[in-house]
Design a protein around this motif. Structure first.
Motif, PDB file in Angstrom:
ATOM      1  N   ASP A   1       8.983  -3.740   8.099  1.00 61.22           N
ATOM      2  CA  ASP A   1       7.909  -2.838   7.586  1.00 61.22           C
ATOM      3  C   ASP A   1       6.133  -3.479   7.084  1.00 61.22           C
ATOM      4  N   GLY A   2       5.851  -4.857   7.735  1.00 62.50           N
ATOM      5  CA  GLY A   2       5.089  -5.345   7.705  1.00 62.50           C
ATOM      6  C   GLY A   2       5.820  -6.853   6.363  1.00 62.50           C
ATOM      7  N   LEU A   3       6.835  -6.787   5.931  1.00 63.73           N
ATOM      8  CA  LEU A   3       7.251  -7.991   5.142  1.00 63.73           C
ATOM      9  C   LEU A   3       8.381  -8.690   5.317  1.00 63.73           C
TER      10      LEU A   3
ATOM     11  N   LEU B   1       9.079 -19.301  -1.715  1.00 65.14           N
ATOM     12  CA  LEU B   1       7.753 -17.882  -1.517  1.00 65.14           C
ATOM     13  C   LEU B   1       7.673 -17.896  -0.331  1.00 65.14           C
ATOM     14  N   SER B   2       7.871 -17.294   0.862  1.00 64.06           N
ATOM     15  CA  SER B   2       7.832 -16.746   1.498  1.00 64.06           C
ATOM     16  C   SER B   2       8.146 -15.386   1.882  1.00 64.06           C
ATOM     17  N   TRP B   3       9.285 -15.218   1.254  1.00 63.09           N
ATOM     18  CA  TRP B   3      10.069 -13.586   1.226  1.00 63.09           C
ATOM     19  C   TRP B   3       9.143 -13.101   0.174  1.00 63.09           C
ATOM     20  N   GLU B   4       8.866 -12.202   1.002  1.00 61.01           N
ATOM     21  CA  GLU B   4       8.643 -10.547   0.509  1.00 61.01           C
ATOM     22  C   GLU B   4       9.695  -9.420   0.142  1.00 61.01           C
ATOM     23  N   GLN B   5      10.593  -9.440   1.108  1.00 63.37           N
ATOM     24  CA  GLN B   5      11.079  -7.519   0.620  1.00 63.37           C
ATOM     25  C   GLN B   5      12.802  -8.111   0.652  1.00 63.37           C
ATOM     26  N   ILE B   6      13.958  -7.999  -0.576  1.00 62.99           N
ATOM     27  CA  ILE B   6      15.257  -8.998   0.219  1.00 62.99           C
ATOM     28  C   ILE B   6      16.228  -7.548   0.241  1.00 62.99           C
ATOM     29  N   ILE B   7      16.556  -8.012   1.329  1.00 54.21           N
ATOM     30  CA  ILE B   7      17.427  -6.681   1.847  1.00 54.21           C
ATOM     31  C   ILE B   7      19.050  -7.069   1.411  1.00 54.21           C
TER      32      ILE B   7
END
Length: 288
Positions: A7-9, A68-74
């Protein structure tokens, strides 16, 4: 663990097989941050540019580039515990999706994730540790019925836009340090009847009452619609009964912290109904 764009993240799929937090590298970063600007130290990586020009080891730079690259954690199925400080200082994480196998979120797990605006909670979650969501950017939190205990030492503190916090009535909230209140420096506390917005001797005596107030905010009979709309899986029938008595204007009535039933219902992740569904149901019932 793997990283992909969803989703773009930029998304990290966390399976719990690797220790992600390195205290030594974090300490190295902190020492340089103090040199850069002592006033920003408490916010760590928030609003800091050009950090790669600091006198850091290559290992430390690579460590922070990754975090700092991570935008979403699943968090994937099978993970039961997220260890201490696992995602702390990951300032660009915006969304966290927890598998329903997650039982514990330990201390400082998402500490200073200042971009975090959304958490999908595990329906098996039992425990949240101290400072777990300190200095995030959550505006509403609806904890699942499974949540049995919260260590209330700054758990959601410094979420400045936090306006809605719904905690199950039987959840135990512990605080081991009187000055570390669970919702310190949040909009919700500012709207509360307590003088706890700053740490002072005059306010410490009130801290012990805040935890009870959080869970009983809507217990007054005149706020029963608020309570239903922010409860776990509210039903059209329950709300319809109240609307028959109170009328639709009750959806816009504010409780003591200025929140309406409409706001609770719109933000409630466990509500499968919308206000328009209730209106349509009401009309249908009235015309039959």
């Amino acid at each position: 663990m793997r990283v992909a764009t969803v989703d773009g993240l930029v998304t990290l799929f966390y399976d719990g097989t690797k220790e992600l937090f390195d205290e030594d590298l974090q300490d190295e970063w902190d020492d340089e941050l103090l040199e850069y600007d002592a006033e920003l130290h408490q916010y760590r990586c928030k609003n800091i540019a050009h950090w790669e020009s600091w006198d850091l080891s290559n290992e430390c730079k690579q460590y922070f580039r990754e975090r700092l690259s991570w935008e979403q954690i699943i968090v994937e199925e099978g993970v039961t515990v997220i260890p201490i400080s696992t995602f702390s200082y990951c300032c660009n994480i915006k969304k966290v999706i927890l598998a329903n196998t997650v039982i514990k979120i330990e201390a400082a797990t998402f500490y200073n994730c200042s971009s975090l605006v959304y958490v999908k909670w595990s329906m098996s979650l039992e425990f949240i540790g101290p400072k777990a969501f300190f200095n995030c950017n959550l505006s509403s939190v609806f904890l699942p019925p499974s949540c049995r205990k919260i260590d209330g030492d700054d758990t959601f503190a410094r979420n400045e836009n936090l306006k809605i916090l719904n905690v199950p009535n039987d959840t135990k909230i512990d605080t081991f340090h009187d000055i570390y209140i669970m919702i310190h420096r949040t909009e919700l506390l500012e709207r509360s009847p307590f003088e706890c917005t700053t740490i002072s001797e005059s306010s410490l005596s009130e801290y012990k009452f805040v935890n009870t107030w959080i869970k009983t905010l809507n217990n007054d009979e005149k706020f029963v619609l608020h309570k239903v709309c922010c409860s776990y899986q509210p039903t059209i029938q329950d709300i319809h009964t109240l609307i028959l008595d109170k009328g639709f204007k009750a959806f816009q009535e504010k409780n003591n912290v200025g929140i309406t039933p409409s706001e609770y219902l719109a933000e409630n992740p466990y509500a499968s109904i919308k206000e328009m569904d209730i209106i349509q149901y009401f009309i249908q019932e009235m015309t039959e």
